[in-house]
Write a protein that holds these residues in place. Sequence first.
Motif, PDB file in Angstrom:
ATOM      1  N   ARG A 108       0.843  -1.202   0.000  1.00 40.31           N
ATOM      2  CA  ARG A 108       0.000   0.000   0.000  1.00 40.31           C
ATOM      3  C   ARG A 108       0.875   1.248   0.000  1.00 40.31           C
ATOM      4  N   ASP A 109       0.222   2.394  -0.191  1.00 39.49           N
ATOM      5  CA  ASP A 109       0.956   3.649  -0.192  1.00 39.49           C
ATOM      6  C   ASP A 109       0.934   4.289   1.191  1.00 39.49           C
ATOM      7  N   PHE A 110       1.725   5.349   1.376  1.00 39.66           N
ATOM      8  CA  PHE A 110       1.719   6.089   2.631  1.00 39.66           C
ATOM      9  C   PHE A 110       0.376   6.810   2.797  1.00 39.66           C
ATOM     10  N   THR A 111      -0.160   6.742   3.993  1.00 36.36           N
ATOM     11  CA  THR A 111      -1.330   7.569   4.298  1.00 36.36           C
ATOM     12  C   THR A 111      -0.862   9.007   4.507  1.00 36.36           C
ATOM     13  N   GLU A 112      -1.827   9.938   4.590  1.00 34.35           N
ATOM     14  CA  GLU A 112      -1.477  11.342   4.814  1.00 34.35           C
ATOM     15  C   GLU A 112      -0.689  11.493   6.110  1.00 34.35           C
ATOM     16  N   GLU A 113      -1.139  10.827   7.147  1.00 34.04           N
ATOM     17  CA  GLU A 113      -0.487  10.941   8.461  1.00 34.04           C
ATOM     18  C   GLU A 113       0.922  10.362   8.423  1.00 34.04           C
ATOM     19  N   GLU A 114       1.089   9.211   7.773  1.00 30.72           N
ATOM     20  CA  GLU A 114       2.416   8.582   7.685  1.00 30.72           C
ATOM     21  C   GLU A 114       3.372   9.439   6.856  1.00 30.72           C
ATOM     22  N   ALA A 115       2.869  10.015   5.777  1.00 28.69           N
ATOM     23  CA  ALA A 115       3.715  10.868   4.944  1.00 28.69           C
ATOM     24  C   ALA A 115       4.205  12.073   5.732  1.00 28.69           C
ATOM     25  N   VAL A 116       3.307  12.674   6.518  1.00 35.88           N
ATOM     26  CA  VAL A 116       3.679  13.808   7.347  1.00 35.88           C
ATOM     27  C   VAL A 116       4.739  13.398   8.362  1.00 35.88           C
ATOM     28  N   THR A 117       4.568  12.219   8.952  1.00 36.92           N
ATOM     29  CA  THR A 117       5.524  11.727   9.949  1.00 36.92           C
ATOM     30  C   THR A 117       6.929  11.613   9.364  1.00 36.92           C
ATOM     31  N   VAL A 118       7.030  11.029   8.170  1.00 37.35           N
ATOM     32  CA  VAL A 118       8.329  10.817   7.555  1.00 37.35           C
ATOM     33  C   VAL A 118       8.960  12.141   7.122  1.00 37.35           C
ATOM     34  N   LEU A 119       8.200  12.969   6.411  1.00 38.52           N
ATOM     35  CA  LEU A 119       8.769  14.208   5.878  1.00 38.52           C
ATOM     36  C   LEU A 119       9.113  15.193   6.990  1.00 38.52           C
ATOM     37  N   LYS A 120       8.311  15.204   8.045  1.00 41.23           N
ATOM     38  CA  LYS A 120       8.610  16.088   9.173  1.00 41.23           C
ATOM     39  C   LYS A 120       9.894  15.633   9.872  1.00 41.23           C
ATOM     40  N   GLY A 170       8.550   4.247  13.735  1.00 36.98           N
ATOM     41  CA  GLY A 170       7.359   3.574  14.246  1.00 36.98           C
ATOM     42  C   GLY A 170       6.428   3.051  13.167  1.00 36.98           C
ATOM     43  N   LEU A 171       6.812   3.135  11.892  1.00 38.23           N
ATOM     44  CA  LEU A 171       5.966   2.643  10.798  1.00 38.23           C
ATOM     45  C   LEU A 171       6.342   1.193  10.520  1.00 38.23           C
ATOM     46  N   LYS A 172       5.659   0.280  11.177  1.00 34.87           N
ATOM     47  CA  LYS A 172       6.039  -1.127  11.162  1.00 34.87           C
ATOM     48  C   LYS A 172       5.176  -1.996  10.260  1.00 34.87           C
ATOM     49  N   ASP A 173       4.102  -1.469   9.697  1.00 35.07           N
ATOM     50  CA  ASP A 173       3.196  -2.270   8.875  1.00 35.07           C
ATOM     51  C   ASP A 173       3.980  -2.927   7.732  1.00 35.07           C
ATOM     52  N   PRO A 174       3.988  -4.271   7.662  1.00 34.58           N
ATOM     53  CA  PRO A 174       4.760  -4.945   6.611  1.00 34.58           C
ATOM     54  C   PRO A 174       4.249  -4.651   5.198  1.00 34.58           C
ATOM     55  N   LEU A 177       3.610  -1.782   4.159  1.00 31.68           N
ATOM     56  CA  LEU A 177       4.174  -0.480   3.817  1.00 31.68           C
ATOM     57  C   LEU A 177       5.644  -0.652   3.445  1.00 31.68           C
ATOM     58  N   ALA A 178       5.991  -0.293   2.232  1.00 33.84           N
ATOM     59  CA  ALA A 178       7.390  -0.341   1.795  1.00 33.84           C
ATOM     60  C   ALA A 178       8.003   1.026   2.052  1.00 33.84           C
ATOM     61  N   PRO A 179       8.964   1.131   2.962  1.00 37.43           N
ATOM     62  CA  PRO A 179       9.511   2.442   3.338  1.00 37.43           C
ATOM     63  C   PRO A 179       9.967   3.297   2.159  1.00 37.43           C
ATOM     64  N   ASN A 180      10.317   2.647   1.045  1.00 34.94           N
ATOM     65  CA  ASN A 180      10.789   3.392  -0.127  1.00 34.94           C
ATOM     66  C   ASN A 180       9.776   3.387  -1.268  1.00 34.94           C
ATOM     67  N   HIS A 181       9.340   2.214  -1.648  1.00 35.98           N
ATOM     68  CA  HIS A 181       8.500   2.104  -2.845  1.00 35.98           C
ATOM     69  C   HIS A 181       7.078   2.624  -2.630  1.00 35.98           C
ATOM     70  N   SER A 182       6.634   2.726  -1.388  1.00 36.33           N
ATOM     71  CA  SER A 182       5.271   3.201  -1.153  1.00 36.33           C
ATOM     72  C   SER A 182       5.076   4.647  -1.581  1.00 36.33           C
ATOM     73  N   TRP A 183       6.182   5.397  -1.736  1.00 30.56           N
ATOM     74  CA  TRP A 183       6.038   6.762  -2.257  1.00 30.56           C
ATOM     75  C   TRP A 183       5.526   6.727  -3.696  1.00 30.56           C
ATOM     76  N   ARG A 184       5.937   5.765  -4.479  1.00 31.20           N
ATOM     77  CA  ARG A 184       5.454   5.648  -5.860  1.00 31.20           C
ATOM     78  C   ARG A 184       3.966   5.321  -5.881  1.00 31.20           C
ATOM     79  N   HIS A 185       3.559   4.448  -4.967  1.00 31.93           N
ATOM     80  CA  HIS A 185       2.131   4.136  -4.861  1.00 31.93           C
ATOM     81  C   HIS A 185       1.347   5.396  -4.478  1.00 31.93           C
TER      82      HIS A 185
END
Length: 507
Positions: free
Chosen positions: A314-326, A439-443, A445-453
Amino acid sequence: MARPFKHPKTGMYWLRRRVPADLIPIIGKREELLSLKTKDAGEAKRLHAMALAEIDARWATLRAGTTKLTEREAAEIARDLFDRWIELHRDEPSQQTRWRTDLFENLWRPPTADELSHPLGEIDVDGVKRREMEALAFEGADTLLQGRGLITDGESRGKLARAVALVLQRASLALAAQARGEPGVTFVSSERTALPMTSAPALPKSALSFDDALKLWVLERRPREKTQYEWRRIMNEFATFVGHREAGRLTPDDFIRWKQSLLEAGRSTKTIRDAKLAPIRAILQIAVENRKLDGNPAEKVTVTVKKVAADARRDFTEEEAVTVLKASLSERKPVLRWVPWLCAYSGARVSEVCQLRREDVFQHEGIWVMRFSAEAGDLKTASSERTVPVHSALLENGFLVFVQTTKSGPLFVDLPPDTFGRRGGNGLKVIGRWVRSLGLKDPRLAPNHSWRHRFKTMGRRYDLRLDIVDAMVGHAPNKVGDRYGAHPVSAMRREMEKIPSLILERS
């Protein structure tokens, strides 16, 4: 170096590769340096890939330690010398005098007491010549062992020397017949008898080795170095399981047994199908298509893979994207500070972003763009080579300041290249571990490729033209009509800016 380099004076392309630390004491040097003997860039890439595959195979063999050769294995290794010997004497076959075919029968007999009691050269000229021929056979054996990176014991070296002698005997008989003008004499490889022979036993029918099948696949498919490495590793794993390296001896039962052992070991069915069986099947199929094998024993061996919704990426949710970029805003390492942002606002692959150079960020028709070019490093597909606009979120956060304060060359110099000379390989690991530490442990979620999704999701959410989205992320067009014409940078920027910047509250 991951790519061939051109000599500044001769213009000839060369291969240069650092020897791993654990192999330096064995090989006796710190780097492999080899002329590709061409000035053509395209041909150099092809020869470079083949040479790297041979080096990898040799290094893998050296790591495996001492190898004991059977007589059959020695014969298969020695056959490579037939064509070399023929080519060496093809133009002047009558001048071949190093190998005396009439002495072959007594070649390996021990020296007589008379020979041992006299200085070399004073008696029995034929005896001296036999010793020279034995030395030539061992020289050929050592050359073949060195070329394949094999370390053997004395017994195996002797077997190979005898196999070399048999090959030289056959080749020399063929040369002698040609020199006499005998009709119908043709030079063939040692897979078949060059001329009818009554004194020497026939070589066993040649079986295509795993290494030969791999070389053929590399030559025809020209895969990336990483793919070559991974598929060679799988072939070595399979060879260990079946206990030999002869493609001609494989049967469907071998693959069924291997599949069963992997299932019993707990490997996932998807891994077995896509990462184990599929590579070997593809390599053997190339051999079949080139008439090196009669059939593909892995052709109909597969495993049922049941798709599970919970396993879908799956892709990053809005909240997860904010967490990473922040979190990246407080990072000092450029790779952690900028790679997530570049992926988030371009949909590019991490490997593509990690190999960006300063010269790949520039203005085109007044628009700041990023160019993903094969000159910077390997790209996954032909459509991956593209130029995309820099999103305003990157400009507002100082990306251009970072670029302009970087020296010419790679933007992320703090990220060392991996074994294949690619920064993306290490970038995936570094960023992956860092994202998981947030803290983003969902398997799923791909820490890198999910940005493309996520980027594709944003394209649908904000009604971007999907053909332009495909062009920006480097996906090949689905429709024939979409392949006509180009996607102007201005059109890309118009669509990209429809994706709003994430609102980050700085702490």
